[in-house]
Design an enzyme around this catalytic site. Structure first.
Site, PDB file in Angstrom:
ATOM      1  N   PRO A  64       0.799  -1.237   0.000  1.00 31.45           N
ATOM      2  CA  PRO A  64       0.000   0.000   0.000  1.00 31.45           C
ATOM      3  C   PRO A  64       0.833   1.289   0.000  1.00 31.45           C
ATOM      4  CG  PRO A  64       0.043  -0.944   2.204  1.00 31.45           C
ATOM      5  CD  PRO A  64       0.745  -1.928   1.307  1.00 31.45           C
ATOM      6  N   GLY A  65       2.141   1.199   0.283  1.00 27.16           N
ATOM      7  CA  GLY A  65       2.936   2.418   0.123  1.00 27.16           C
ATOM      8  C   GLY A  65       3.812   2.799   1.303  1.00 27.16           C
ATOM      9  N   ASP A  93       3.404  -1.059  -8.572  1.00 23.77           N
ATOM     10  CA  ASP A  93       2.749  -2.262  -8.037  1.00 23.77           C
ATOM     11  C   ASP A  93       1.751  -2.795  -9.056  1.00 23.77           C
ATOM     12  OD1 ASP A  93       2.601  -3.480  -4.933  1.00 23.77           O
ATOM     13  OD2 ASP A  93       0.952  -4.079  -6.245  1.00 23.77           O
ATOM     14  N   ASP A 110       2.372  -4.696 -13.695  1.00 24.04           N
ATOM     15  CA  ASP A 110       3.101  -5.928 -13.351  1.00 24.04           C
ATOM     16  C   ASP A 110       4.568  -5.732 -13.724  1.00 24.04           C
ATOM     17  OD1 ASP A 110       4.268  -8.401 -13.207  1.00 24.04           O
ATOM     18  OD2 ASP A 110       2.549  -9.477 -14.049  1.00 24.04           O
ATOM     19  N   PHE A 111       5.417  -5.671 -12.721  1.00 24.97           N
ATOM     20  CA  PHE A 111       6.832  -5.366 -12.934  1.00 24.97           C
ATOM     21  C   PHE A 111       7.515  -6.399 -13.838  1.00 24.97           C
ATOM     22  CE2 PHE A 111      11.323  -5.594 -11.824  1.00 24.97           C
ATOM     23  CZ  PHE A 111      11.701  -4.285 -12.065  1.00 24.97           C
ATOM     24  N   ASP A 135      10.029  -5.272  -2.589  1.00 28.96           N
ATOM     25  CA  ASP A 135       9.294  -5.929  -1.500  1.00 28.96           C
ATOM     26  C   ASP A 135       8.171  -6.753  -2.140  1.00 28.96           C
ATOM     27  OD1 ASP A 135       8.854  -6.489   1.199  1.00 28.96           O
ATOM     28  OD2 ASP A 135       7.483  -4.812   1.486  1.00 28.96           O
ATOM     29  N   LYS A 176      13.365  -8.614  -1.054  1.00 25.22           N
ATOM     30  CA  LYS A 176      12.795  -9.516  -0.045  1.00 25.22           C
ATOM     31  C   LYS A 176      12.759 -10.946  -0.587  1.00 25.22           C
ATOM     32  CE  LYS A 176       8.240  -9.475   1.070  1.00 25.22           C
ATOM     33  NZ  LYS A 176       7.178  -8.835   1.867  1.00 25.22           N
TER      34      LYS A 176
HETATM   35  C1  LIG Z   1       4.384  -7.038   1.017  1.00 21.16           C
HETATM   36  S1  LIG Z   1       3.529  -6.113  -0.174  1.00 21.16           S
HETATM   37  C2  LIG Z   1       4.534  -4.682  -0.294  1.00 21.16           C
HETATM   38  C3  LIG Z   1       4.417  -3.744   0.872  1.00 21.16           C
HETATM   39  C4  LIG Z   1       5.051  -2.400   0.578  1.00 21.16           C
HETATM   40  N1  LIG Z   1       6.482  -2.522   0.430  1.00 21.16           N
HETATM   41  C5  LIG Z   1       4.766  -1.418   1.680  1.00 21.16           C
HETATM   42  O1  LIG Z   1       5.671  -1.155   2.478  1.00 21.16           O
HETATM   43  O2  LIG Z   1       3.649  -0.902   1.736  1.00 21.16           O
HETATM   44  C6  LIG Z   1       3.924  -6.960  -1.650  1.00 21.16           C
HETATM   45  C7  LIG Z   1       3.425  -6.279  -2.911  1.00 21.16           C
HETATM   46  O3  LIG Z   1       4.032  -6.886  -4.050  1.00 21.16           O
HETATM   47  C8  LIG Z   1       3.151  -6.686  -5.121  1.00 21.16           C
HETATM   48  N2  LIG Z   1       3.528  -7.516  -6.269  1.00 21.16           N
HETATM   49  C9  LIG Z   1       3.568  -8.874  -6.335  1.00 21.16           C
HETATM   50  N3  LIG Z   1       3.911  -9.267  -7.565  1.00 21.16           N
HETATM   51  C10 LIG Z   1       4.133  -8.139  -8.300  1.00 21.16           C
HETATM   52  C11 LIG Z   1       4.491  -7.893  -9.654  1.00 21.16           C
HETATM   53  N4  LIG Z   1       4.700  -8.901 -10.512  1.00 21.16           N
HETATM   54  N5  LIG Z   1       4.602  -6.620 -10.081  1.00 21.16           N
HETATM   55  C12 LIG Z   1       4.376  -5.593  -9.213  1.00 21.16           C
HETATM   56  N6  LIG Z   1       4.009  -5.761  -7.921  1.00 21.16           N
HETATM   57  C13 LIG Z   1       3.891  -7.013  -7.471  1.00 21.16           C
HETATM   58  C14 LIG Z   1       1.803  -7.042  -4.509  1.00 21.16           C
HETATM   59  O4  LIG Z   1       0.735  -6.543  -5.286  1.00 21.16           O
HETATM   60  C15 LIG Z   1       1.920  -6.401  -3.117  1.00 21.16           C
HETATM   61  O5  LIG Z   1       1.323  -5.133  -3.106  1.00 21.16           O
END
Ligand SMILES: C[S@@+](CC[C@H](N)C(=O)[O-])C[C@H]1O[C@@H](n2cnc3c(N)ncnc32)[C@H](O)[C@@H]1O
Length: 227
Positions: A64-65, A93, A110-111, A135, A176
């Site tokens: 969420p940020g 994200d 999607d990264f 992350d 991570k």
């Molecule tokens: C643990 S959360 C991140 C929390 C964030 N770092 C924070 O501090 O608010 C993991 C995130 O990775 C994103 N995610 C997973 N696969 C992804 C991808 N292929 N491309 C972009 N984002 C991705 C998910 O949507 C999720 O929001």
């Protein structure tokens, strides 16, 4: 039983109890961070001094940020009168990201898709990146080896992008992982590209979780690898 627990499944009750007793959840609420994960980056930065005003930072898996909020603060992008003009943070994200003042956000991106990376490259306008953090985490299935494969895939994807786009000599990369059989492979790949590679488990990362971070500092640059 407190009202907040009534009608919930056992696992949902356990989650809620853990949230209610978690000092980092309370601290995050008090400091207006969107998630307790903010303290993981704060801890890592306190130890390794990664974030400074004037930097260009890419935050992958930013929703969420909370990481982005910390980066915005450290890069002094939140100063209303004169934010640091050279600082830039791009938060990406695959899900929605609510606007984060001071940051440029790329939601629903999607990264792992080449088109997303091309968009990031365009936004950065060929500026090299000082710090890339991932992350990113898949939706966990509960099957440890499978979840490990998925998250390592995301780490390798971010590492490949980092190698092409980080600032040589000073660039740093943080990713991570959920520990498993391919962790040594990731570490040994990172050792090819960075002068220093460390495994980091912040105190704010839950001790019962397989989560940790791998940090690479002092990016060697790709030219040096070809010699
Ligand atoms: C643990 S959360 C991140 C929390 C964030 N770092 C924070 O501090 O608010 C993991 C995130 O990775 C994103 N995610 C997973 N696969 C992804 C991808 N292929 N491309 C972009 N984002 C991705 C998910 O949507 C999720 O929001």
């Amino acid at each position: 039983m407190p009202n907040s627990l009534k009608g919930r499944s056992t696992s949902s009750q356990q989650w809620l109890i853990r949230q209610l007793n978690d000092p980092y959840v309370k601290k995050a609420r008090y400091r207006n961070y969107r998630a307790r994960s903010a303290f993981k980056l704060i801890e890592i930065d306190e130890k390794y001094r990664l974030l400074r005003p004037g930097m260009v930072v890419l935050d992958c898996g930013a929703a969420p940020g909370a990481f982005t909020q910390v980066i915005v603060e450290k890069l002094q992008l939140n100063e209303e009168k004169s934010p640091n003009a050279n600082s830039f943070v791009l938060a990406v994200d695959k899900d929605a990201i609510h606007p984060i003042p001071g940051a440029h956000v790329l939601p629903n991106t999607d990264f792992t898709k080449p088109i997303s990376q091309a968009k990031i490259f365009d936004i950065l306008n060929s500026r090299k990146i000082d710090f890339i953090c991932s992350d990113m985490a898949p939706n966990a299935t509960g099957v440890k080896s499978h979840d490990h494969e998925l998250i390592i895939g995301l780490s390798f994807c971010a590492l490949t992008f980092a190698v092409m786009n980080l600032q040589p000599k000073t660039g740093a990369f943080l990713t991570k992982i959920w520990d498993g059989s391919r962790t040594p492979e990731l570490v040994s790949q990172m050792e090819k590209f960075f002068e220093s590679v460390k495994s980091v488990k912040p105190l704010s990362s839950r001790s019962d979780s397989a989560e940790s971070f791998i940090l690479g500092r002092n990016f060697k640059g790709i030219e040096k690898l070809h010699k």
